[in-house]
Design a protein around this motif. Sequence first.
Motif, short mmCIF file in Angstrom:
data_model
loop_
_atom_site.label_atom_id
_atom_site.label_comp_id
_atom_site.label_asym_id
_atom_site.label_seq_id
_atom_site.Cartn_x
_atom_site.Cartn_y
_atom_site.Cartn_z
N THR A 16 0.82 -1.05 -0.03
CA THR A 16 -0.02 0.15 -0.18
C THR A 16 0.80 1.11 -0.13
OG1 THR A 16 -1.75 -1.03 1.18
CG2 THR A 16 -1.96 1.31 1.07
N ALA A 17 2.11 1.36 0.86
CA ALA A 17 2.76 2.50 0.96
C ALA A 17 3.40 2.62 -0.34
CB ALA A 17 3.83 2.23 2.21
N MET A 18 3.87 1.52 -0.89
CA MET A 18 4.62 1.70 -2.27
C MET A 18 3.62 2.25 -3.34
SD MET A 18 6.73 -1.91 -2.34
CE MET A 18 7.93 -1.88 -3.32
N LYS A 19 2.53 1.79 -3.43
CA LYS A 19 1.64 2.28 -4.40
C LYS A 19 1.43 3.86 -4.15
CE LYS A 19 -0.93 -2.01 -5.38
NZ LYS A 19 -2.01 -2.93 -5.30
N ASP A 22 4.83 6.55 -0.79
CA ASP A 22 5.11 7.04 0.64
C ASP A 22 6.52 6.70 1.02
OD1 ASP A 22 5.35 7.68 3.34
OD2 ASP A 22 3.27 7.14 3.82
N ALA A 23 7.48 7.30 0.59
CA ALA A 23 8.79 6.68 0.93
C ALA A 23 9.36 6.38 2.27
CB ALA A 23 9.80 7.94 0.27
N VAL A 28 10.52 2.39 6.47
CA VAL A 28 9.93 1.69 7.96
C VAL A 28 9.59 0.49 7.80
CG1 VAL A 28 8.44 2.17 9.88
CG2 VAL A 28 9.83 3.93 8.93
N LEU A 29 8.46 0.16 7.04
CA LEU A 29 8.10 -1.12 6.65
C LEU A 29 9.05 -2.33 6.20
CD1 LEU A 29 4.56 -0.16 5.50
CD2 LEU A 29 5.19 -1.23 7.51
N ARG A 30 10.06 -1.77 5.12
CA ARG A 30 11.08 -2.71 4.92
C ARG A 30 11.92 -3.23 5.79
NH1 ARG A 30 12.58 0.25 -1.17
NH2 ARG A 30 11.09 -1.31 -2.39
#
Length: 70
Positions: A16-19, A22-23, A28-30
């Motif tokens: 979702t963040a990638m789409k 949201d860098a 953070v999620l990675r």
Amino acid sequence: VKFMISLKQIETDLVTAMKAKDAVAVDVLRGLKTRVQNEKAAAGRPERSKGSDLSADELSENEILALIRS
């Protein structure tokens, strides 16, 4: 407020963040995903196959929260 945290949820949020491009969230999620996977490997738990549900080899929500807090 109670949140449900699992590797599957982290992966979903990462997509979702990638789409959304949201860098900050992606970074953070990675990092969190990598930390959870490293902890699983250190504990001798096998990797989850793509598309499988939470099983006994997954880190518990409390274990993931402990990683976040540390």
